[in-house]
Motif scaffolding. Structure first.
Motif, PDB file in Angstrom:
ATOM      1  N   GLU A 192       0.856  -1.191   0.000  1.00 30.65           N
ATOM      2  CA  GLU A 192       0.000   0.000   0.000  1.00 30.65           C
ATOM      3  C   GLU A 192       0.888   1.236   0.000  1.00 30.65           C
ATOM      4  O   GLU A 192       1.801   1.347   0.812  1.00 30.65           O
ATOM      5  CB  GLU A 192      -0.906  -0.006   1.225  1.00 30.65           C
ATOM      6  N   SER A 193       0.621   2.163  -0.908  1.00 30.29           N
ATOM      7  CA  SER A 193       1.388   3.408  -1.007  1.00 30.29           C
ATOM      8  C   SER A 193       0.570   4.554  -0.447  1.00 30.29           C
ATOM      9  O   SER A 193      -0.565   4.770  -0.860  1.00 30.29           O
ATOM     10  CB  SER A 193       1.725   3.721  -2.472  1.00 30.29           C
ATOM     11  N   LEU A 194       1.161   5.301   0.489  1.00 35.08           N
ATOM     12  CA  LEU A 194       0.505   6.464   1.070  1.00 35.08           C
ATOM     13  C   LEU A 194       1.274   7.716   0.642  1.00 35.08           C
ATOM     14  O   LEU A 194       2.471   7.833   0.924  1.00 35.08           O
ATOM     15  CB  LEU A 194       0.497   6.366   2.606  1.00 35.08           C
ATOM     16  N   PRO A 195       0.640   8.650  -0.053  1.00 36.41           N
ATOM     17  CA  PRO A 195       1.335   9.878  -0.466  1.00 36.41           C
ATOM     18  C   PRO A 195       1.917  10.606   0.745  1.00 36.41           C
ATOM     19  O   PRO A 195       1.241  10.734   1.776  1.00 36.41           O
ATOM     20  CB  PRO A 195       0.226  10.706  -1.127  1.00 36.41           C
ATOM     21  N   PHE A 202       7.307  11.660  -2.793  1.00 35.50           N
ATOM     22  CA  PHE A 202       7.771  10.672  -1.835  1.00 35.50           C
ATOM     23  C   PHE A 202       6.551   9.945  -1.265  1.00 35.50           C
ATOM     24  O   PHE A 202       5.534  10.577  -0.967  1.00 35.50           O
ATOM     25  CB  PHE A 202       8.531  11.330  -0.686  1.00 35.50           C
ATOM     26  N   ASP A 203       6.652   8.622  -1.110  1.00 32.15           N
ATOM     27  CA  ASP A 203       5.553   7.820  -0.584  1.00 32.15           C
ATOM     28  C   ASP A 203       5.989   7.013   0.630  1.00 32.15           C
ATOM     29  O   ASP A 203       7.176   6.681   0.793  1.00 32.15           O
ATOM     30  CB  ASP A 203       5.033   6.850  -1.643  1.00 32.15           C
ATOM     31  N   LEU A 204       5.015   6.672   1.464  1.00 34.82           N
ATOM     32  CA  LEU A 204       5.197   5.717   2.547  1.00 34.82           C
ATOM     33  C   LEU A 204       4.575   4.400   2.086  1.00 34.82           C
ATOM     34  O   LEU A 204       3.468   4.396   1.556  1.00 34.82           O
ATOM     35  CB  LEU A 204       4.495   6.193   3.819  1.00 34.82           C
ATOM     36  N   ILE A 205       5.273   3.287   2.290  1.00 32.49           N
ATOM     37  CA  ILE A 205       4.717   2.005   1.852  1.00 32.49           C
ATOM     38  C   ILE A 205       4.674   1.010   3.009  1.00 32.49           C
ATOM     39  O   ILE A 205       5.566   0.983   3.864  1.00 32.49           O
ATOM     40  CB  ILE A 205       5.514   1.402   0.673  1.00 32.49           C
ATOM     41  N   LEU A 206       3.608   0.206   3.028  1.00 32.32           N
ATOM     42  CA  LEU A 206       3.438  -0.863   4.005  1.00 32.32           C
ATOM     43  C   LEU A 206       2.828  -2.065   3.290  1.00 32.32           C
ATOM     44  O   LEU A 206       2.172  -1.910   2.256  1.00 32.32           O
ATOM     45  CB  LEU A 206       2.500  -0.464   5.145  1.00 32.32           C
ATOM     46  N   TRP A 239       4.852   6.669  13.750  1.00 33.77           N
ATOM     47  CA  TRP A 239       5.821   7.046  12.713  1.00 33.77           C
ATOM     48  C   TRP A 239       5.114   7.690  11.531  1.00 33.77           C
ATOM     49  O   TRP A 239       5.566   8.715  11.006  1.00 33.77           O
ATOM     50  CB  TRP A 239       6.621   5.824  12.273  1.00 33.77           C
ATOM     51  N   LEU A 240       4.010   7.105  11.104  1.00 27.75           N
ATOM     52  CA  LEU A 240       3.249   7.661   9.992  1.00 27.75           C
ATOM     53  C   LEU A 240       2.782   9.077  10.319  1.00 27.75           C
ATOM     54  O   LEU A 240       2.832   9.984   9.467  1.00 27.75           O
ATOM     55  CB  LEU A 240       2.051   6.771   9.663  1.00 27.75           C
ATOM     56  N   ALA A 241       2.318   9.269  11.558  1.00 26.01           N
ATOM     57  CA  ALA A 241       1.836  10.590  11.961  1.00 26.01           C
ATOM     58  C   ALA A 241       2.974  11.615  11.947  1.00 26.01           C
ATOM     59  O   ALA A 241       2.806  12.751  11.508  1.00 26.01           O
ATOM     60  CB  ALA A 241       1.204  10.514  13.355  1.00 26.01           C
ATOM     61  N   LEU A 242       4.156  11.205  12.428  1.00 26.19           N
ATOM     62  CA  LEU A 242       5.310  12.126  12.433  1.00 26.19           C
ATOM     63  C   LEU A 242       5.720  12.503  11.019  1.00 26.19           C
ATOM     64  O   LEU A 242       6.063  13.664  10.755  1.00 26.19           O
ATOM     65  CB  LEU A 242       6.496  11.478  13.166  1.00 26.19           C
ATOM     66  N   CYS A 243       5.675  11.561  10.110  1.00 30.34           N
ATOM     67  CA  CYS A 243       6.025  11.856   8.723  1.00 30.34           C
ATOM     68  C   CYS A 243       5.088  12.917   8.151  1.00 30.34           C
ATOM     69  O   CYS A 243       5.517  13.834   7.428  1.00 30.34           O
ATOM     70  CB  CYS A 243       5.945  10.586   7.873  1.00 30.34           C
TER      71      CYS A 243
END
Length: 292
Positions: A156-159, A268-272, A285-289
């Motif tokens: 899953e990619s989160l912008p 840049f994306d966050l992935i899980l 961590w997601l919230a800090l990003c």
């Protein structure tokens, strides 16, 4: 229940190492105990999770199907165990980041995370987009911060945030005095670039579509600092994230070059992993990003 968390640990370790001896070593177990736990798990349900080829144990179709569910269940159990034992709420977090992000953004986030959570243990692995995506998909990393596009349905990619590549050269380079670069300038230049498989190279190739096969690429390097040093010595021109160039451009050791007719924008994306259990540490961590 017909299975134990220990059996799931052995199953997942064997899936990772594809060898029962190395799986046992990683869990501080004897080989016979690990082999027995795996055999008992399979016998209890009358199934096979691995294809056995010599000493190698390779996940079969059922094993591949069960792996992410077992991983998520085991992590939820560990999270509950930690809470019941009144250990740190966050525990251990394994983060992967691409080079531009890891060297210039992720360390700051990690420092803030650890200040907020004194008992937390955070590891940061820096590699290219292809490697980080593979390790997140394989549950070797809890989450990833990447700068390239991925095509993996399990992830899953989160912008996260917008970025832009900048073309640059040394102050003494003949192109340094140009207000804008044309396609002809780009073709005549000597390039120092990131390696294929990196998010930066992916964006660069997309931005210079139609020209890439004709470019004179002298060096392909894995590290942004090595590219900057090579460009500073006059070996050629480069193209990196603006995040990595701000200090050098401000000092005057590098000069930004304008290429307005080419689109160097990216994200840049966050992935899980889609079946990854989101522990308190991952959520924080997601919230800090998003706050950065």
């Amino acid at each position: 229940m017909k299975y134990s968390f220990r059996q799931l640990e052995v199953f997942l370790a064997t899936a990772h190492h594809e060898n029962i001896t190395r799986a046992a070593e990683s869990l501080a177990m004897s080989q016979s105990a690990a082999s027995g736990a795996l055999k008992e798990l399979e016998q209890q349900f009358g199934i096979r999770l691995f294809d056995r080829v010599g000493k190698r144990l390779q996940l079969n179709e059922l094993g591949r199907l069960m792996r992410p569910r077992a991983q998520a269940l085991l992590e939820q159990g560990r999270d509950l165990e930690g809470a019941l034992a009144r250990h740190a709420d966050v525990g251990q977090l394994k983060v992967g980041a691409t080079l531009s992000i890891g060297n210039y953004l992720a360390v700051g986030i990690m420092a803030r995370f650890m200040r907020e959570q004194p008992g937390a243990k955070v590891s940061l692995e820096v590699a290219n987009t292809e490697t980080i995506a593979r390790k997140v998909a394989n549950f070797e990393l809890d989450l990833g911060l990447i700068e390239g596009e991925i095509q993996q349905p399990d992830l899953e990619s989160l912008p996260w945030r917008e970025d832009e590549l900048r073309v640059f050269c040394a102050p003494e380079h003949p192109l340094a005095s140009r207000k804008q670069l044309s396609d002809r300038d780009l073709l005549e230049a000597t390039w120092i670039l990131r390696e294929p498989g990196s998010g930066t190279r992916q964006t660069f190739d997309r931005a210079l579509h139609g020209l890439v096969p004709q470019l004179h690429v002298l060096l392909e390097l894995q590290h942004t600092e090595a590219i900057k040093r090579a460009v500073e010595t006059g070996l050629g021109i480069g193209c990196l994230s603006q995040v990595t160039l701000q200090d050098a451009i401000a000092r005057g050791s590098l000069v930004a070059l304008e290429v307005p007719h080419r689109d160097f924008q990216r994200r840049f994306d966050l992935i899980l992993h889609r079946q990854k259990y989101r522990s308190a540490g991952i959520e924080r961590w997601l919230a800090l990003c998003q706050e950065v």
